[in-house]
Design an enzyme around this catalytic site. Structure first.
Site, PDB file in Angstrom:
ATOM      1  CB  VAL A  22      -0.931   0.010   1.226  1.00 51.92           C
ATOM      2  CG1 VAL A  22      -1.767   1.292   1.248  1.00 51.92           C
ATOM      3  CG2 VAL A  22      -1.830  -1.220   1.222  1.00 51.92           C
TER       4      VAL A  22
ATOM      5  NE  ARG B 138      -3.167  16.317  -4.683  1.00 51.74           N
ATOM      6  CZ  ARG B 138      -2.683  16.684  -5.876  1.00 51.74           C
ATOM      7  NH1 ARG B 138      -3.233  16.201  -6.986  1.00 51.74           N
ATOM      8  NH2 ARG B 138      -1.654  17.505  -5.961  1.00 51.74           N
TER       9      ARG B 138
ATOM     10  CB  VAL C 244      -4.896   8.631  -3.113  1.00 51.15           C
ATOM     11  CG1 VAL C 244      -4.394   7.354  -3.791  1.00 51.15           C
ATOM     12  CG2 VAL C 244      -4.910   9.778  -4.112  1.00 51.15           C
TER      13      VAL C 244
ATOM     14  CB  THR D 194     -10.079   7.554   2.008  1.00 46.85           C
ATOM     15  OG1 THR D 194      -9.409   8.111   3.149  1.00 46.85           O
ATOM     16  CG2 THR D 194     -11.525   7.258   2.387  1.00 46.85           C
TER      17      THR D 194
ATOM     18  CD  GLU E 180       3.869   6.724   8.333  1.00 46.92           C
ATOM     19  OE1 GLU E 180       3.908   7.737   9.065  1.00 46.92           O
ATOM     20  OE2 GLU E 180       3.682   6.777   7.108  1.00 46.92           O
TER      21      GLU E 180
ATOM     22  CE1 TYR F 104      -3.570   0.820   5.669  1.00 46.07           C
ATOM     23  CE2 TYR F 104      -1.590   0.986   7.017  1.00 46.07           C
ATOM     24  CZ  TYR F 104      -2.197   0.940   5.775  1.00 46.07           C
ATOM     25  OH  TYR F 104      -1.436   1.025   4.633  1.00 46.07           O
TER      26      TYR F 104
ATOM     27  CG  PHE G 298       1.500 -10.367   4.600  1.00 47.66           C
ATOM     28  CD1 PHE G 298       0.607  -9.442   4.105  1.00 47.66           C
ATOM     29  CD2 PHE G 298       1.363 -10.783   5.919  1.00 47.66           C
ATOM     30  CE1 PHE G 298      -0.424  -8.949   4.895  1.00 47.66           C
ATOM     31  CE2 PHE G 298       0.335 -10.298   6.717  1.00 47.66           C
ATOM     32  CZ  PHE G 298      -0.564  -9.377   6.207  1.00 47.66           C
TER      33      PHE G 298
END
Length: 411
Positions: A82, A91, A93, A95, A119, A123, A411
C-alpha cells in the site's frame, strides 16, 4: 486525475511497483526480490490509482488463510504493498483504495482482512486493530547461559544450504505443522517459502549470506533455524552478532538444541532476536532474562470485514453469550447489535434487537479477535464500554487464547 482505483493490469506491474518503491524512499530493490514480488503479486486483487499515465496509489490483497483461536483456517485478505505518491497525499487516494478494497474483500467472501502497518496510526480509521505483538531481544551470549531440557544432547545439528529444494521442503513441513497451533499464523501457498530464503547480496549490509542449521533425530528433521552473522572486531577482540531470522522445532529438546547452537557460534558475543511470539519459550531457557533485553511491539493488524462470519469462525476459551453493539462507519453493514454465543466447540453470531451488553467499534473487535488483546484492557482505555455488569469479564475470558497469537513473517 481521478481518485477511483482500478484493478491492476499485468502489463502495468513494473510502473506500479516502481511507484511503490518511490513512496517507500526510492531505493532500488534487488532484482531477485523484485522478481519474487512479481511472481507473488495477484494482479487481479491489486489496485492502482492513476494521474494520467503516472501511478500515484498502490494496494494489493493476497489470498491467505489464517489460523484463528480453535485452530480453524479462515480465508483472509492479506493487505499489502500500500502506498500513495508524496505528490498526492491528503487527496483521498488512500481512503478510496481502502473503500474499494474492503468492498472487494467482502465480495470475495473473505470475512477478515490482515495487514502489517509501516505507520500504526494510519489504519485504525479503516477499522483495523493491533491484534498481535512480537518479541525482540538482544542477548549477551558471553554472559547469559541456558538451562536446556533432558534429551537436548541427543539431537544432531548440521548446517545445510538453505535454498536447496530438499531443505526448503523439510523446513516448510515444520512450519506447516505449527500453523494450526497458534492464532495469527498464515498457511503458506507454494512460492511463499522462497520469501524466507531470499538472499540478494545487495541486501546483506555487512552480514553473512543466509545460513541454515537443521536439528535431526533418528534421521528425521525435527527443527531448523535460519540466521546470519555480522562480524565485528574491537581492539583485536571478536564481538560478532548472530541475527536470528527464523526458528521452528517439533519438541522442547530440538528447540533448545537450536538455541544452544546459536549461543555458541564462534567469534560472536550477541544474539539479536526479532519477530518472535511474546510467549516464546526461550525466555525460560535463559538464566539471566535481564541481560536478554526484551522488547515488545505491535505486529499484525486485523479487520473484521463480516462481523457475523468472522466471530462464528473462531472458538471461545470459555462459554460466552453476549450482545455486542458494534460501531463501524467505514463498513456500515457491520453496524448494530450482534448476539455471540459460543464455546470450545463452535459459535453462532446473529443480528438481534436485544439489549447490548458491550459497546465497541470494529477496531476493538479486530484487536481482540485472535485472543492476544483482552477486551478488559481495551475497556480500561475507554475503548470498550460495559453496558451490563459482569459481561466484560465473561467476554474477555472467552476471547482469550491459550497461546499468544503470532505473525511469523511479513507479507
Amino acid at each position: 486525475m481521478t481518485r477511483e482505483p482500478r484493478v491492476l493490469a499485468p502489463a502495468e506491474w513494473d510502473r506500479w511497483f516502481d511507484a511503490l518503491a518511490l513512496a517507500f524512499g526510492g531505493l532500488p530493490e534487488p532484482s531477485e526480490y523484485r522478481e519474487l514480488m512479481r511472481t507473488l503479486t495477484e494482479t487481479e486483487r491489486a489496485l492502482a490509482v492513476w494521474d494520467d499515465d503516472t501511478c500515484v496509489g498502490t494496494a494489493g490483497a493476497y489470498r491467505f488463510r489464517v489460523t484463528v483461536p480453535g485452530g480453524e483456517l479462515v480465508p483472509a485478505a492479506g493487505v499489502t504493498l500500500v502506498s500513495v505518491a508524496p505528490t498526492h497525499r491528503r487527496r483521498g487516494v488512500l481512503t478510496a483504495m481502502m473503500r474499494r478494497q474492503l468492498d472487494d474483500v467482502r465480495s470475495w467472501g473473505e470475512p477478515l482482512a490482515l495487514l502489517t502497518a509501516t505507520e500504526p496510526t494510519i489504519y485504525g480509521r479503516f477499522g483495523y486493530g493491533a491484534a498481535t505483538q512480537q518479541l525482540a531481544a538482544t542477548i549477551d551470549t558471553s554472559r547469559v547461559a541456558l538451562a536446556v531440557p533432558e534429551g537436548t544432547d541427543d539431537v544432531r545439528l548440521r548446517e545445510v544450504p538453505p535454498a536447496e529444494q530438499w531443505v526448503l521442503d523439510a523446513c516448510e513441513a515444520l512450519y506447516a505443522a505449527e500453523v494450526p497451533l497458534r492464532p495469527g499464523m498464515i498457511a503458506r501457498t507454494p512460492g511463499w517459502e522462497r520469501t524466507q530464503v531470499s538472499d540478494p547480496e545487495e541486501s546483506r549490509n555487512g552480514r553473512s549470506p543466509l545460513r541454515c542449521a537443521l536439528a535431526e533425530r533418528d534421521g528425521d528433521v525435527v527443527g531448523f533455524t535460519l540466521f546470519r552473522v555480522r562480524p565485528r572486531r574491537s581492539e583485536g577482540v571478536s564481538e560478532g552478532t548472530v541475527e536470528l531470522e527464523h526458528l521452528y522445532a517439533s519438541d522442547p529438546a530440538a528447540y533448545a538444541s537450536l538455541w544452544r547452537f546459536l549461543f555458541g557460534i564462534d567469534l560472536t558475543t550477541t544474539l539479536s532476536v526479532e519477530g518472535r511470539p511474546v510467549d516464546d519459550p526461550f525466555q525460560h531457557l535463559v538464566l539471566d532474562v535481564r541481560r536478554s533485553r526484551l522488547r515488545v511491539r505491535d505486529a499484525l493488524y486485523v479487520r473484521l470485514v463480516e462481523v457475523g462470519p468472522a466471530l462464528e469462525a473462531r472458538r471461545y476459551r470459555t462459554p460466552v453469550d453476549v450482545v455486542l453493539e458494534v460501531e463501524d462507519a467505514f463498513c456500515p453493514w457491520n453496524e448494530g447489535r450482534w448476539r455471540l454465543t459460543g464455546d470450545t466447540e463452535g459459535a453462532t453470531c446473529v443480528r438481534t434487537a436485544d439489549q447490548a451488553d458491550l459497546a465497541l467499534s470494529a477496531r476493538e473487535l479486530g484487536s481482540a479477535y485472535l485472543g492476544g488483546t483482552s477486551l478488559a484492557a481495551l475497556a480500561g482505555a475507554g475503548r470498550v464500554r460495559e453496558l451490563r455488569p459482569g459481561a466484560l469479564a465473561r467476554a474477555s475470558a472467552a476471547f482469550a487464547s491459550d497461546t499468544a497469537p503470532w505473525l511469523p513473517h511479513g507479507f
